[in-house]
Scaffold this active site. Structure first.
Site, PDB file in Angstrom:
ATOM      1  N   GLU A 155      -9.476   5.004  17.206  1.00  0.00           N
ATOM      2  CA  GLU A 155      -8.368   4.642  17.341  1.00  0.00           C
ATOM      3  C   GLU A 155      -8.369   4.235  18.921  1.00  0.00           C
ATOM      4  O   GLU A 155      -9.071   4.808  19.816  1.00  0.00           O
ATOM      5  CB  GLU A 155      -7.409   5.865  17.368  1.00  0.00           C
ATOM      6  CG  GLU A 155      -6.237   5.884  18.042  1.00  0.00           C
ATOM      7  CD  GLU A 155      -5.471   4.887  17.694  1.00  0.00           C
ATOM      8  OE1 GLU A 155      -5.000   4.832  16.584  1.00  0.00           O
ATOM      9  OE2 GLU A 155      -4.535   4.068  18.475  1.00  0.00           O
TER      10      GLU A 155
ATOM     11  N   HIS B 267      -0.644   5.109   1.706  1.00  0.00           N
ATOM     12  CA  HIS B 267      -1.279   6.371   1.508  1.00  0.00           C
ATOM     13  C   HIS B 267      -1.702   6.961   0.000  1.00  0.00           C
ATOM     14  O   HIS B 267      -2.496   7.667  -0.070  1.00  0.00           O
ATOM     15  CB  HIS B 267      -0.414   7.641   2.318  1.00  0.00           C
ATOM     16  CG  HIS B 267      -0.514   7.491   3.856  1.00  0.00           C
ATOM     17  ND1 HIS B 267       0.473   7.986   4.518  1.00  0.00           N
ATOM     18  CD2 HIS B 267      -1.338   6.762   4.539  1.00  0.00           C
ATOM     19  CE1 HIS B 267       0.197   7.721   5.783  1.00  0.00           C
ATOM     20  NE2 HIS B 267      -0.837   7.056   5.893  1.00  0.00           N
TER      21      HIS B 267
ATOM     22  N   HIS C 244      -8.202   1.928  12.273  1.00  0.00           N
ATOM     23  CA  HIS C 244      -6.864   2.010  13.108  1.00  0.00           C
ATOM     24  C   HIS C 244      -5.937   3.387  12.705  1.00  0.00           C
ATOM     25  O   HIS C 244      -5.167   3.333  11.879  1.00  0.00           O
ATOM     26  CB  HIS C 244      -6.024   0.886  12.819  1.00  0.00           C
ATOM     27  CG  HIS C 244      -6.671  -0.425  13.351  1.00  0.00           C
ATOM     28  ND1 HIS C 244      -7.609  -0.984  12.593  1.00  0.00           N
ATOM     29  CD2 HIS C 244      -6.076  -1.280  14.309  1.00  0.00           C
ATOM     30  CE1 HIS C 244      -7.984  -2.168  13.191  1.00  0.00           C
ATOM     31  NE2 HIS C 244      -7.060  -2.321  14.261  1.00  0.00           N
TER      32      HIS C 244
ATOM     33  N   ASP D  10      -5.912  -0.838   9.192  1.00  0.00           N
ATOM     34  CA  ASP D  10      -4.509  -0.658   9.081  1.00  0.00           C
ATOM     35  C   ASP D  10      -3.738  -1.032  10.473  1.00  0.00           C
ATOM     36  O   ASP D  10      -3.379  -0.280  11.126  1.00  0.00           O
ATOM     37  CB  ASP D  10      -4.010   0.627   8.707  1.00  0.00           C
ATOM     38  CG  ASP D  10      -2.286   0.879   8.622  1.00  0.00           C
ATOM     39  OD1 ASP D  10      -1.811  -0.107   8.490  1.00  0.00           O
ATOM     40  OD2 ASP D  10      -2.118   2.248   8.777  1.00  0.00           O
TER      41      ASP D  10
HETATM   42  N1  SAM Z   1      -3.709   4.421   9.525  1.00  0.00           N
HETATM   43  C1  SAM Z   1      -2.562   5.084  10.348  1.00  0.00           C
HETATM   44  C2  SAM Z   1      -1.874   5.897   9.152  1.00  0.00           C
HETATM   45  O1  SAM Z   1      -1.982   5.485   8.214  1.00  0.00           O
HETATM   46  O2  SAM Z   1      -1.434   7.091   9.298  1.00  0.00           O
HETATM   47  C3  SAM Z   1      -1.298   4.303  10.861  1.00  0.00           C
HETATM   48  C4  SAM Z   1      -1.955   3.357  11.837  1.00  0.00           C
HETATM   49  S1  SAM Z   1      -1.061   2.508  13.006  1.00  0.00           S
HETATM   50  C5  SAM Z   1      -0.369   1.341  11.829  1.00  0.00           C
HETATM   51  C6  SAM Z   1      -2.010   1.585  13.763  1.00  0.00           C
HETATM   52  C7  SAM Z   1      -2.654   2.491  14.798  1.00  0.00           C
HETATM   53  O3  SAM Z   1      -3.554   1.376  15.406  1.00  0.00           O
HETATM   54  C8  SAM Z   1      -2.091   2.725  16.052  1.00  0.00           C
HETATM   55  O4  SAM Z   1      -2.208   4.164  16.204  1.00  0.00           O
HETATM   56  C9  SAM Z   1      -2.452   1.914  17.158  1.00  0.00           C
HETATM   57  O5  SAM Z   1      -2.502   2.868  18.332  1.00  0.00           O
HETATM   58  C10 SAM Z   1      -4.091   1.600  16.814  1.00  0.00           C
HETATM   59  N2  SAM Z   1      -4.664   0.432  17.239  1.00  0.00           N
HETATM   60  C11 SAM Z   1      -3.946  -0.766  17.936  1.00  0.00           C
HETATM   61  N3  SAM Z   1      -4.874  -1.784  17.992  1.00  0.00           N
HETATM   62  C12 SAM Z   1      -6.018  -0.982  17.937  1.00  0.00           C
HETATM   63  C13 SAM Z   1      -7.585  -1.556  17.744  1.00  0.00           C
HETATM   64  N4  SAM Z   1      -7.798  -2.917  18.168  1.00  0.00           N
HETATM   65  N5  SAM Z   1      -8.432  -0.984  17.280  1.00  0.00           N
HETATM   66  C14 SAM Z   1      -8.381   0.380  16.876  1.00  0.00           C
HETATM   67  N6  SAM Z   1      -6.891   1.063  16.947  1.00  0.00           N
HETATM   68  C15 SAM Z   1      -6.008   0.270  17.291  1.00  0.00           C
END
Ligand code: SAM
Length: 281
Positions: A119, A18, A41, A165
């Protein structure tokens, strides 16, 4: 999809990611022209650190809590101020809340800038959609984030950042990261990309860095933060952010910030950091 970010919100990896995100946004805001952030993500946007999942791991105590308890020198404090201000602003909406990447981004956008937040998890998508309901600057999309590197790139603003991410649940996530970066770079050669990755399996990380450096992408800065030296059992000892087309000031800024993060959140022995060019400048 088993990964839930609420177990990890506010940990050292979130803090490092962040802060890097915020430094890139602050750079983009130097010019009057609008930009767009594509967060592939995105997560849910806000996390309750007093919730059962955060309490179970307590990871935020070794992350944001330790950073906030550390006295920083004035120059680093000034660089971290927009991030720490966003963390405080999230707390104004709920005392135990920690902001995720889309919330932090939204907090820093000017009226001319836009965010596309993607997401895939159905529940997390609903939470994110609800969070930004009625906000004309934010578009929340239920989609596989990897597809957005084709579907939403380049954005019409032609300036901005793609934040990638993923949860790293699947064994091929590093390969997807390299392929996705190349795909997005070909479609948008001038766009900034910020790619987060875990440092757990050192061989996988070395192979990922080598593969990226051989893609032909001309400007790649790789940042890492290790909170401890590698032990016998593989664990999340650190994390990295690879920045394609980094702002020209970013390396100099992170050279100042990363040692402070290593001191604040790392163990006394074995914490380290790096900021190296994989390609260019
Ligand atoms: N970027 C966020 C933050 O910094 O607050 C945290 C993201 S977390 C590491 C990863 C997220 O990706 C999760 O919410 C998960 O549900 C989502 N996710 C998993 N596979 C995905 C995909 N193929 N496409 C989009 N989102 C996905």
């Amino acid at each position: 999809m088993n990964y839930r970010h609420s177990f990890h919100a506010g940990n050292f990896a979130d803090v490092m990611k962040h802060i890097t995100l915020v430094r890139i946004l602050e750079y983009l805001k130097r010019k009057d022209k609008p930009f767009r952030v594509i967060d592939t993500h995105a997560g849910t946007g806000l996390y309750d650190l007093s919730g059962a999942q955060s309490e179970k791991t307590g990871e935020w105590r070794a992350g944001i809590a330790r950073l906030e308890a550390t006295a920083l020198d004035a120059e680093v404090m000034a660089l971290l101020a927009p991030y720490l201000d966003a963390v405080s602003a999230a707390r104004e909406t709920g005392a135990t809340l920690y902001p995720g990447s889309p919330w932090i981004t939204r907090n820093l956008l000017r009226t001319i800038d836009r965010l596309t937040a993607i997401e895939l998890h159905p529940q997390d998508y609903q939470l994110l959609k609800h969070l930004f309901a009625g906000d004309i600057q934010v578009r929340v999309i239920h989609l596989d984030g990897w597809l957005s590197l084709g579907a939403h790139v380049p954005p019409k603003e032609k300036r901005g950042l793609i934040l990638v991410d993923p949860p790293f649940e699947l064994p091929n996530e590093f390969d997807r990261m390299v392929d996705g970066a190349v795909k997005a770079w070909r479609r948008w050669p001038g766009g900034i990309q910020a790619l987060w990755y875990p440092i757990k399996d050192r061989d996988a990380v070395a192979a990922y860095r080598a593969a990226l450096s051989e893609t032909g992408i001309t400007k790649i800065l790789d940042l890492s933060l290790m909170i401890r030296a590698a032990g016998d059992v593989p664990s999340l000892d650190g994390c990295g952010m690879t920045i394609i087309n980094p702002p020209y000031v970013l390396k100099e800024e992170m050279d100042k910030i990363l040692p402070c993060l290593a001191t604040a959140m790392g163990s006394a022995r074995g914490a380290s950091w790096s900021a190296d060019w994989l390609a260019g400048p």
